[in-house]
Write a protein that holds these residues in place. Structure first.
Motif, mmCIF file in Angstrom:
data_model
loop_
_atom_site.group_PDB
_atom_site.id
_atom_site.type_symbol
_atom_site.label_atom_id
_atom_site.label_comp_id
_atom_site.label_asym_id
_atom_site.label_seq_id
_atom_site.Cartn_x
_atom_site.Cartn_y
_atom_site.Cartn_z
ATOM 1 N N ILE A 267 0.836 -1.200 0.000
ATOM 2 C CA ILE A 267 0.000 0.000 0.000
ATOM 3 C C ILE A 267 0.872 1.253 0.000
ATOM 4 N N ASP B 104 -0.745 4.343 -0.641
ATOM 5 C CA ASP B 104 -1.659 5.441 -0.318
ATOM 6 C C ASP B 104 -2.729 4.901 0.617
ATOM 7 N N GLN C 178 -7.471 -1.051 -2.929
ATOM 8 C CA GLN C 178 -7.406 0.387 -2.690
ATOM 9 C C GLN C 178 -6.045 0.865 -2.181
ATOM 10 N N GLN D 284 -3.190 0.399 -3.328
ATOM 11 C CA GLN D 284 -2.056 -0.492 -3.545
ATOM 12 C C GLN D 284 -1.224 -0.018 -4.738
ATOM 13 N N ILE E 197 6.557 3.144 4.464
ATOM 14 C CA ILE E 197 5.758 4.350 4.233
ATOM 15 C C ILE E 197 4.277 3.980 4.153
ATOM 16 N N VAL E 198 3.484 4.596 5.000
ATOM 17 C CA VAL E 198 2.039 4.348 4.975
ATOM 18 C C VAL E 198 1.274 5.558 4.442
ATOM 19 N N ASP E 199 1.945 6.669 4.246
ATOM 20 C CA ASP E 199 1.283 7.866 3.714
ATOM 21 C C ASP E 199 2.263 8.549 2.764
ATOM 22 N N SER E 200 1.965 8.457 1.460
ATOM 23 C CA SER E 200 2.895 8.970 0.453
ATOM 24 C C SER E 200 2.607 10.415 0.066
ATOM 25 N N ARG E 201 1.644 11.047 0.730
ATOM 26 C CA ARG E 201 1.324 12.431 0.361
ATOM 27 C C ARG E 201 2.514 13.357 0.598
ATOM 28 N N VAL F 251 -2.469 -1.164 7.681
ATOM 29 C CA VAL F 251 -1.942 -0.863 6.348
ATOM 30 C C VAL F 251 -0.486 -1.348 6.247
ATOM 31 N N VAL G 206 -0.377 -5.154 5.999
ATOM 32 C CA VAL G 206 -0.715 -5.626 4.657
ATOM 33 C C VAL G 206 0.529 -5.589 3.767
ATOM 34 N N THR G 207 1.247 -4.482 3.818
ATOM 35 C CA THR G 207 2.424 -4.315 2.974
ATOM 36 C C THR G 207 3.493 -5.349 3.308
ATOM 37 N N ARG H 88 -8.041 -5.474 3.408
ATOM 38 C CA ARG H 88 -7.126 -5.034 2.359
ATOM 39 C C ARG H 88 -6.264 -6.138 1.772
#
Lengths: 344, 344
Positions: free
Chosen positions: A179, A181, A195, A197, B179-183, B262, B265-266, B306
């Motif tokens: 993931i 995002d 989602q 991914q 990284i769980v938030d790539s923004r 999240v 899952v990764t 997910r």
């Protein structure tokens, strides 16, 4: 240095056969002990005829290759078989490969082994390709590599000290599912799930879908003319227009590189390899084009900016070199590993 | 089942010593061949006195434990040593451990080995803790596990078929860096870097910082009263107020579970283990409290929603059971593995 096509009299015995099953074709090659290809061919997968028929066609194609090389089956030490997931590697089963319903739960490994009378090493197709790059491709100078493959989907392979990290459920290194995002409104994969991914952003269809969204939002681009002429919007078209200077195409490719870089940071901080290799059909021309070089530069920059310095300074990131041959070469290499383990 | 404290006469030889170096204390235990603890102690790290002095203190503490048990050094087959990263495991060096400047680039493994006259297995502290849980803790019934540790930072360990995945640069399983938030405007870690990394959301200080931001934005909460009384806002306070029904505290814990899910899952789609274990001090009371059970339920739900069904149906997620003993038990287990390899 890459794997070379060499004539029979320059090859080093023993020989191995690699079989790389795809949705359309099955690629088959005879490979020597150094990973050089002596001969290769392809047969149609013909999914509808079932898995056993495909294995018989593969066996016949192997026999033809062997005869062309003036070899016999006795000269082949082992076979390797790479197939699309999901699968049960210890049991040699293909489980639920995408778009291959008639193959489900078929004992593919033992079927091919009986038909050929050889031990058969069995691997996920992406892991087999990673093994090929590790053995004689872009990863040949490293002891451990991670490969990301960008194509119809996003896949990957992890090879650590010569061993493919297959995982407990034969589901390791499925980088399409990592993931990048975590937002609640993150993109879905083109198949409707997944989602946020990586596959929702960095597969060839996802790149096309992201571009289509930007065009629909009114962004101007030379792509618009081609779509208006009835051409299908693809990642290849994006590459072509980026090469011609189209800003929107370039922007999508830059963002793809950014998100791939994010995924690479995550995977590198999990398995800590020496090198990351970018394979698959969507390489924007690779080193041969300005767009391909820009894509790689952006991936590297994103990685260096985010990774811990211990790894950011030392992990190599580069394109694969074996192209579509990586799968059968790697499968042959996995057959070779099995042979050498058995021999010991 | 967990590792037990057992008397000397119920223990199974050979015996092993585990040494778990932390920033404040060094935990030391004598462990039997089944992973049961015979005796344990702790000595101050006293970072300012240097690494060699700490290893001498550790050796003396080991000698005292051994004497208390009416054993001699001859009864100890091997020692295991876990230390904070970064490190060079093949060379036995500690490189740049956080907040331990005087220890940098010290040959810790060989120093302890010479002082004790024993072979010393060497591991990252989080990998050692994961090995402890794998050997005799929450992971004892599995062949492969991944452990996430939530505390002052976010760490982790990967144990596949009895082998710790240390990585090329001894930097594997650093899950704080995934990284769980790539923004582009994602959170930074509390130390100012690590944008969008799991540690920016799921370490104890990060959880407190996220909560402080919500309070500063005017959200109402029973936390406000305690902070107004001069108490420091911590993840422990959040847990206490969530147990008392505070909605904001609960909301932060739910979001922490979501982002941890999240990350899981990764990692699961990368190494595909049988089980995921949640360790570290920040467990919101674990199974013993409503908040701890809610946290685990939310982590599991995010994972199941997910993950690909092949793994979502079969990967177990649960809390660690060894608590603060996991590090020295696991280090002893890594010493045991070294001993058994050498013996073979």
């Amino acid at each position: 240095m890459t794997s070379e096509r060499i004539p029979r009299d320059q090859a080093t015995a023993p020989f191995f056969v690699g079989v790389d099953v795809g949705g359309t074709n099955i690629k088959i090659g005879v490979v020597d002990d150094n990973g050089n290809t002596l001969a290769h061919t392809a047969v149609p997968t013909d999914e509808s005829l079932g898995a056993e028929a495909a294995m018989r066609r593969s066996r016949d194609a192997i026999a033809n290759l062997v005869a062309e090389l003036s070899l016999t089956f006795d000269d082949i030490a082992a076979v390797g078989l790479g197939t699309p997931g999901s699968m049960d590697i210890p049991k040699g089963l293909i489980l639920e490969p995408p778009n291959m319903p008639s193959w489900r739960y078929f004992p593919l490994r033992d079927c091919l082994s009986q038909l050929c009378g050889k031990p058969v090493g069995f691997a996920n197709d992406a892991n087999a390709a990673a093994f090929g790059e590790y053995w004689v491709g872009s990863g040949r100078q490293f002891d451990s590599i991670v490969m990301f493959t960008l194509g119809t989907g996003v896949g990957g392979g992890i090879i650590l000290n010569g061993v493919s990290l297959d995982g407990t459920h034969s589901f390791g290194s499925e980088f399409g599912h990592i993931i990048v995002d975590s937002r609640l409104d993150a993109r879905l994969c083109v198949w409707g799930g997944g989602q946020g991914q990586l596959e929702a952003y960095a597969s060839a269809p996802a790149v096309a879908a992201r571009t289509a969204d930007l065009l629909a939002a009114g962004r101007s681009s030379s792509l618009t003319n081609r779509v208006a002429r009835g051409e299908e919007l693809t990642s290849l078209m994006l590459f072509e227009e980026a090469e011609q200077g189209d800003e929107l195409s370039r922007e999508v490719i830059v963002e793809t590189a950014r998100l791939l870089g994010v995924g690479i940071v995550t995977v590198v901080h999990t398995v800590d390899p020496e090198a990351v290799i970018l394979g698959g059909a969507m390489n924007f021309g690779g080193h041969a084009t300005a767009t391909g070089r820009m894509f790689l530069d952006r991936v590297r920059a994103e990685f260096r900016a985010r990774a811990y310095h211990v790894v950011s300074d030392s992990v190599s990131i580069d394109y694969a070199t074996l192209g579509g041959d990586a799968g059968y070469i790697g499968a042959a290499g996995i057959g070779r590993t099995l042979f050498r383990q058995t021999k010991r």
